[in-house]
Design a protein around this motif. Structure first.
Motif, PDB file in Angstrom:
ATOM      1  N   ALA A   1      19.673  70.787  33.549  1.00 27.40           N
ATOM      2  CA  ALA A   1      18.648  71.270  33.580  1.00 27.40           C
ATOM      3  C   ALA A   1      18.461  72.793  33.391  1.00 27.40           C
ATOM      4  N   LEU A   2      19.424  73.596  33.679  1.00 26.99           N
ATOM      5  CA  LEU A   2      19.461  74.796  33.198  1.00 26.99           C
ATOM      6  C   LEU A   2      19.778  75.145  31.781  1.00 26.99           C
TER       7      LEU A   2
ATOM      8  N   PHE B   1      17.844  77.196  26.561  1.00 25.45           N
ATOM      9  CA  PHE B   1      18.092  77.081  25.281  1.00 25.45           C
ATOM     10  C   PHE B   1      16.620  76.804  24.772  1.00 25.45           C
ATOM     11  N   SER B   2      15.851  76.272  25.393  1.00 24.76           N
ATOM     12  CA  SER B   2      14.585  76.238  24.809  1.00 24.76           C
ATOM     13  C   SER B   2      13.676  77.278  24.877  1.00 24.76           C
TER      14      SER B   2
ATOM     15  N   ILE C   1      20.395  66.875  25.641  1.00 23.49           N
ATOM     16  CA  ILE C   1      20.663  67.035  27.038  1.00 23.49           C
ATOM     17  C   ILE C   1      20.387  65.673  27.773  1.00 23.49           C
ATOM     18  N   LEU C   2      19.808  64.695  27.376  1.00 24.19           N
ATOM     19  CA  LEU C   2      19.863  63.532  27.980  1.00 24.19           C
ATOM     20  C   LEU C   2      21.001  62.991  27.853  1.00 24.19           C
ATOM     21  N   ALA C   3      21.899  62.935  26.635  1.00 21.87           N
ATOM     22  CA  ALA C   3      22.987  62.352  26.293  1.00 21.87           C
ATOM     23  C   ALA C   3      24.125  63.230  27.224  1.00 21.87           C
TER      24      ALA C   3
ATOM     25  N   LEU D   1      14.030  63.685  36.096  1.00 26.31           N
ATOM     26  CA  LEU D   1      13.825  65.304  36.201  1.00 26.31           C
ATOM     27  C   LEU D   1      13.771  65.858  34.975  1.00 26.31           C
ATOM     28  N   LEU D   2      14.845  65.484  33.847  1.00 23.27           N
ATOM     29  CA  LEU D   2      14.862  66.235  32.715  1.00 23.27           C
ATOM     30  C   LEU D   2      13.914  65.895  31.761  1.00 23.27           C
ATOM     31  N   THR D   3      13.230  64.795  31.841  1.00 18.64           N
ATOM     32  CA  THR D   3      12.016  64.411  31.038  1.00 18.64           C
ATOM     33  C   THR D   3      10.946  65.242  31.564  1.00 18.64           C
ATOM     34  N   ALA D   4      10.558  65.356  33.050  1.00 23.13           N
ATOM     35  CA  ALA D   4       9.729  66.298  33.539  1.00 23.13           C
ATOM     36  C   ALA D   4       9.710  67.629  33.006  1.00 23.13           C
TER      37      ALA D   4
END
Length: 238
Positions: free
Chosen positions: A28-29, A34-35, A55-57, A112-115
């Motif tokens: 998540a961080l 990086f975004s 990040i999902l990978a 969580l990561l998608t949100a």
């Protein structure tokens, strides 16, 4: 019995602060950092569109490989696996429960990561079924490699090796740094890694709206068969 053991394994995983840091907080961080900050040139388009699939990978790798390898390695060292192997729960059912725990944790990670990615302006495309298939095969590949490491090395060696592999693949697996930034000969080798195949496949679908990336799928399938087969053959319970 499998359901009860899966719930127990999941609770133990989520209560472990170090593993929670590795599987949830770090991805998540990295996604947010990086975004929001232009540290790495991710090419044309929004940085989050490149980073989110990678990040999902990374989340799959951190749970199915790194976290599972370390936890299983220490369970083997302290005799937990030996005791469970002597219980009414069959050994194949124990491994099934561990896989179920990994899948439950990954679902929480992905939600969580998608949100977070949507909050950062992510615009995914492509067929969700292709994404699910890639994630499942990626999980199988990393799970097999993690169990192979945990079942053949000492716990301390597993801890060191799993974290080292995590760091190396984070840098060289196409997660944050595009593989095109590496020399041509290195690119050909790096694309054969499971995390590269998973991140590139997810990126093709989610960013470019492509069809099923059969080449990446084939690489993941090979890793899954080899990893799970080797783990089943060489895993030592004591």
């Amino acid at each position: 019995m499998i359901g009860a053991q899966t719930a127990f394994e999941t609770k133990m995983l989520l209560r472990n602060g170090e593993q929670l840091l590795l599987t949830v907080v770090i991805p998540a961080l990295l996604l947010v950092l990086f975004s929001a900050v232009s540290i790495v040139d991710t090419g044309t388009g929004k940085a989050v569109d490149f980073l989110a699939p990678g990040i999902l990978a990374l989340a799959v790798m951190s749970t199915a490989f790194t976290g599972q390898a370390i936890a299983t390695g220490f369970e083997r060292r302290y005799g937990v696996l030996k005791r469970l192997g002597a219980s009414p729960l069959p050994r194949w059912a124990l491994m099934t429960a561990k896989t179920g725990s990994v899948l439950v944790t990954e679902v929480l990670q992905i939600v969580l990561l998608t949100a977070i990615a949507f909050a950062l302006g992510w615009s995914p495309h492509g067929n969700p079924l292709f994404v699910v298939l890639l994630l499942v095969l990626g999980t199988a590949a990393f799970s097999g490699l993690g169990l192979l490491m945990a079942g053949t090395l000492k716990a301390e060696a597993t801890l060191a090796a799993a974290n080292l592999v995590f760091l190396l693949l984070l840098v060289a697996g196409g997660i944050i740094v595009p593989l095109e930034r590496f020399p041509g000969a290195a690119q050909d080798v790096l694309r054969l890694l499971p995390v590269s195949a998973l991140s590139d496949g997810l990126r093709d679908v989610l960013r470019d709206g492509a069809g099923m990336p059969w080449g990446n799928l084939a690489i993941l399938l090979v890793w899954a068969v080899v990893g799970l087969g080797a783990a089943a053959r060489f895993f030592r319970w004591e």
